[in-house]
Design a protein around this motif. Structure first.
Motif, mmCIF file in Angstrom:
data_model
loop_
_atom_site.group_PDB
_atom_site.id
_atom_site.type_symbol
_atom_site.label_atom_id
_atom_site.label_comp_id
_atom_site.label_asym_id
_atom_site.label_seq_id
_atom_site.Cartn_x
_atom_site.Cartn_y
_atom_site.Cartn_z
ATOM 1 N N LEU A 112 -67.801 -38.622 -17.914
ATOM 2 C CA LEU A 112 -67.533 -38.825 -16.596
ATOM 3 C C LEU A 112 -66.314 -39.763 -16.576
ATOM 4 C CD1 LEU A 112 -71.070 -39.697 -15.295
ATOM 5 C CD2 LEU A 112 -69.668 -37.940 -14.449
ATOM 6 N N THR A 113 -66.133 -40.637 -17.347
ATOM 7 C CA THR A 113 -64.986 -41.385 -17.422
ATOM 8 C C THR A 113 -63.843 -40.693 -17.554
ATOM 9 O OG1 THR A 113 -66.292 -43.358 -18.227
ATOM 10 C CG2 THR A 113 -63.809 -43.511 -18.563
ATOM 11 N N THR A 114 -63.751 -39.465 -18.448
ATOM 12 C CA THR A 114 -62.586 -38.779 -18.447
ATOM 13 C C THR A 114 -62.253 -37.965 -17.073
ATOM 14 O OG1 THR A 114 -62.977 -38.479 -20.936
ATOM 15 C CG2 THR A 114 -61.721 -36.687 -19.666
ATOM 16 N N LEU A 115 -63.519 -37.401 -16.562
ATOM 17 C CA LEU A 115 -63.358 -36.846 -15.144
ATOM 18 C C LEU A 115 -62.800 -37.732 -14.291
ATOM 19 C CD1 LEU A 115 -64.164 -34.517 -13.325
ATOM 20 C CD2 LEU A 115 -66.228 -35.827 -13.033
ATOM 21 N N LEU A 116 -63.135 -38.850 -14.082
ATOM 22 C CA LEU A 116 -62.736 -39.691 -13.111
ATOM 23 C C LEU A 116 -61.096 -40.192 -13.479
ATOM 24 C CD1 LEU A 116 -65.848 -41.901 -12.500
ATOM 25 C CD2 LEU A 116 -65.018 -40.126 -11.218
ATOM 26 N N ALA A 117 -60.812 -40.407 -14.800
ATOM 27 C CA ALA A 117 -59.323 -40.877 -14.969
ATOM 28 C C ALA A 117 -58.408 -39.599 -14.645
ATOM 29 C CB ALA A 117 -59.281 -41.026 -16.573
ATOM 30 N N GLU A 118 -58.863 -38.453 -15.259
ATOM 31 C CA GLU A 118 -58.108 -37.159 -14.892
ATOM 32 C C GLU A 118 -57.941 -36.978 -13.162
ATOM 33 O OE1 GLU A 118 -59.881 -33.830 -16.750
ATOM 34 O OE2 GLU A 118 -59.273 -34.363 -18.768
ATOM 35 N N ALA A 119 -59.004 -37.062 -12.498
ATOM 36 C CA ALA A 119 -58.918 -36.999 -11.131
ATOM 37 C C ALA A 119 -57.619 -38.088 -10.573
ATOM 38 C CB ALA A 119 -60.039 -37.043 -10.297
ATOM 39 N N ASP A 120 -57.844 -39.193 -10.956
ATOM 40 C CA ASP A 120 -56.845 -40.366 -10.508
ATOM 41 C C ASP A 120 -55.478 -40.003 -10.839
ATOM 42 O OD1 ASP A 120 -59.022 -41.985 -9.318
ATOM 43 O OD2 ASP A 120 -59.226 -43.029 -11.094
ATOM 44 N N ASP A 121 -55.494 -39.613 -12.148
ATOM 45 C CA ASP A 121 -54.104 -39.082 -12.483
ATOM 46 C C ASP A 121 -53.458 -37.941 -11.717
ATOM 47 O OD1 ASP A 121 -54.188 -40.953 -14.770
ATOM 48 O OD2 ASP A 121 -54.475 -39.501 -16.319
ATOM 49 N N ASP A 122 -54.303 -36.957 -11.339
ATOM 50 C CA ASP A 122 -53.667 -36.086 -10.483
ATOM 51 C C ASP A 122 -53.372 -36.612 -8.913
ATOM 52 O OD1 ASP A 122 -54.267 -34.070 -12.379
ATOM 53 O OD2 ASP A 122 -56.203 -33.156 -11.880
ATOM 54 N N GLN A 123 -54.379 -37.562 -8.573
ATOM 55 C CA GLN A 123 -54.177 -38.128 -7.202
ATOM 56 C C GLN A 123 -52.827 -38.868 -7.418
ATOM 57 O OE1 GLN A 123 -57.139 -40.600 -5.978
ATOM 58 N NE2 GLN A 123 -57.324 -39.503 -4.016
ATOM 59 N N GLN A 124 -52.436 -39.546 -8.194
ATOM 60 C CA GLN A 124 -51.091 -40.393 -8.545
ATOM 61 C C GLN A 124 -49.815 -39.609 -8.500
ATOM 62 O OE1 GLN A 124 -51.983 -43.361 -11.734
ATOM 63 N NE2 GLN A 124 -53.405 -44.337 -10.535
ATOM 64 N N HIS A 125 -50.121 -38.571 -9.603
ATOM 65 C CA HIS A 125 -49.063 -37.186 -9.683
ATOM 66 C C HIS A 125 -48.824 -36.639 -8.278
ATOM 67 C CE1 HIS A 125 -46.482 -34.597 -11.339
ATOM 68 N NE2 HIS A 125 -47.241 -33.379 -10.867
ATOM 69 N N THR A 126 -49.856 -36.215 -7.450
ATOM 70 C CA THR A 126 -49.569 -35.603 -6.121
ATOM 71 C C THR A 126 -48.792 -36.539 -5.292
ATOM 72 O OG1 THR A 126 -51.526 -34.284 -6.479
ATOM 73 C CG2 THR A 126 -50.641 -34.498 -4.350
ATOM 74 N N ARG A 127 -49.227 -38.124 -5.081
ATOM 75 C CA ARG A 127 -48.496 -38.821 -4.353
ATOM 76 C C ARG A 127 -46.979 -39.062 -4.829
ATOM 77 N NH1 ARG A 127 -53.334 -43.281 -4.496
ATOM 78 N NH2 ARG A 127 -54.786 -42.176 -3.396
#
Length: 129
Positions: A112-127
């Motif tokens: 779950l920690t990995t999932l959330l970190a990856e989703a946060d990274d994707d969000q920051q990259h998109t921004r």
């Protein structure tokens, strides 16, 4: 923060039993106070007069996903999974999902920690684009 979608499933339980477990897990998550829990609404067909119903076995979690929140959610999912060997919970955030089955709570927390970190990274990259 994108919502987390939890999808409960069981290899050998009826949809009504899965639905009962969904309501119970939703209650447990709500009582824990870690996140806001709601049922997703199904898409409303064009021309329909009322909203759709929630998907069987689905919960949407919204709130701040701190380390303690992730640990609490992991504990509650782990307790749900321990009650029956054939159960699984798929956690989706954004375009990424993982399915938890009989892993130890430590392994589940790591996933779950990995999932959330990856989703946060994707969000920051998109921004940044």
């Amino acid at each position: 923060m994108p919502d987390l979608l939890l999808r409960l499933a069981s290899a050998d339980e009826s949809p009504s039993t899965v639905e009962q477990h969904t309501v119970r897990l939703g209650h447990d998550l709500t009582v824990s106070g870690v996140l806001s829990v709601r049922r997703p609404r199904a898409a409303v067909p064009e021309g329909a007069k009322s909203g759709g119903t929630a998907g069987v076995g689905e919960l949407v979690l919204t709130g701040v996903l701190s380390a303690s929140t992730v640990a609490a959610v992991t504990r509650l999912i782990g307790e749900y999974l321990k009650r029956h060997a054939g159960r699984s919970v798929t956690v989706r955030r954004g375009d990424t999902d993982i399915t938890l089955t009989g892993q130890s709570q430590r392994d589940q927390l790591e996933l779950l920690t990995t999932l959330l970190a990856e989703a946060d990274d994707d969000q920051q990259h998109t921004r940044a684009e």
